[in-house]
Design a protein around this motif. Structure first.
Motif: not given
Lengths: 151, 258
Positions: B19-23
């Motif tokens: 998720l962090l890389s998408v965020i």
């Protein structure tokens, strides 16, 4: 400090030369020398092809490993809840003052080491002191002579 | 590809992407101290916590570290829900208690409105948050020179045997990626010192500026098959040289055309 490392090849021969053997090898070295000599750590890293930093990380993580020479007799005073209630602190104090060292230390003549441990699962015998592999309990403060003499 | 919702906006992500890389791709600011693209996510600092839910979860939600949680179809993510902010506030509060003098932590805490810790302050604490980013990056660089040592209260980052690390090349990847600038080094008079180990620095043959350590350059030459001459000149001089070369090439071209 130089130590007789001649026993190391025999220990290495017992296990596959692989990272996964690291803890088993360290346990055997600890058993053989009562501690992990620095040179042995370096040799282990070389033979098992594990970075020295990882060997050091593992050998400092587990309480079962010691990087300092330990005494012939390792007195482990249980300071778990039950032993604590039944006077483990006084027993620890007595042993410390008799040997003139603190818990975690070794006498200069390498005869005794005092350690404290959490719970050894022998609460029915609290307070418990383990001398090398042997359990003593319930122990009284006046029993210190027996503990220091005991096998 | 999967579709998920982040702060009300439907976005696409690779299946299994964290998720962090998408965020971050969506340019949403979520703090993280222990994260680095070059190494596997670790989830040490807990600051990247987000709220997740799904339509079928019927209002139930969960709080996960976005650096470790994989994206999946239909996931609804809220990066700044009130509860998430509360959680982050508690985390920075705890950080502030342990590292009261750390400028990075003080700044981060202030962003969350924490100006003094509500916990008991650790008086003789240092600025190391024990996220292990330095050791993971060192492993990634292939040196394995440092590691975490001990555990519990006594845990620290250290070279093996607390001595100058034999495998360190003075590449500075640990120090320059430390989120709290804890790892100290000094460079003076042609030498770099880090982890109590002294390294000779290469000097640019063009301008005389000190560049990387000789040991590190030699390592790169060997591992990456880069000619040693490449490191005997600094980046700026490389560019100047390149411009000069380009000028020469252009004049050759002109000559060839005429």
């Amino acid at each position: 400090m130089n130590h007789d490392l001649s026993k190391l090849p025999g220990i290495f021969d017992r296990y596959p030369k692989h990272q996964q053997s690291l803890i088993a090898v360290l346990q055997d070295i600890q058993k053989e020398y009562q501690f992990l000599p620095c040179e042995a750590l370096e040799e282990t890293a070389r033979v098992l092809d594990v970075p020295l930093s990882k060997v050091f990380s593992v050998s400092t993580f587990y309480n079962a490993f010691s990087l300092h020479p330990r005494g012939e007799k390792v007195l482990r005073v249980c300071v778990g809840t039950t032993c604590h209630i039944r006077g483990a602190a006084q027993i620890q104090e007595q042993l410390e003052s008799q040997l003139n060292i603190k818990a975690g230390e070794t006498t200069p003549d390498l005869k005794f080491t005092i350690e404290t441990v959490g719970c050894v699962g022998a609460c029915a015998k609290a307070p418990v002191v383990i001398v090398n592999e042997r359990y003593y309990g319930p122990v009284k403060v006046s029993d210190y002579k027996k503990l220091l003499r005991g096998k | 590809m999967v579709n998920l919702t982040i702060n009300g906006k439907v976005v696409q992500a690779e299946e299994g992407e964290v998720l962090l890389s998408v965020i971050r791709r969506e340019k949403i600011d979520v703090p993280a101290l222990c994260h680095h693209e070059a190494v596997e996510a670790f989830g040490a600092c807990r600051l990247c916590v987000v709220e997740i839910t799904r339509q079928e979860w019927d209002g139930w939600c969960d709080y996960v570290t976005s650096c470790l949680y994989p994206a999946s179809d239909g996931l609804i993510v809220n990066t700044h829900a009130a509860k998430v902010n509360d959680l982050r506030k508690t985390i920075v509060d705890l950080f502030l208690a342990r590292h009261p003098k750390c400028p990075e932590i003080i700044e981060l805490a202030a962003e969350y409105g924490v100006y003094s810790t509500t916990y008991q302050t650790v008086v003789d604490g240092d600025n190391c948050i024990l996220c292990g980013l330095c050791t993971r990056i060192c492993d990634r660089m292939g040196f394995h020179a440092i590691s975490t040592v001990g555990r519990g209260h006594g845990k620290e980052v250290s070279p093996p045997l607390h001595k100058a690390p034999p495998d360190c090349t003075g590449c500075l990847a640990c120090a320059q990626n430390c989120p709290t600038s804890f790892i100290e080094y000094s460079a003076a008079k042609g030498f770099l010192t880090i982890w109590d180990k002294k390294f000779e620095l290469l000097k640019c043959s063009g301008c005389g500026k000190e560049t990387i350590t000789k040991v590190f350059a030699e390592h790169l030459c060997q591992e990456r098959k880069i000619p040693f001459e490449y490191f005997q000149i600094c980046d700026e001089c490389h560019r100047k040289q390149l411009a000069a070369t380009m000028g020469e090439i252009t004049s050759w071209d002109r000559e060839a055309a005429s």
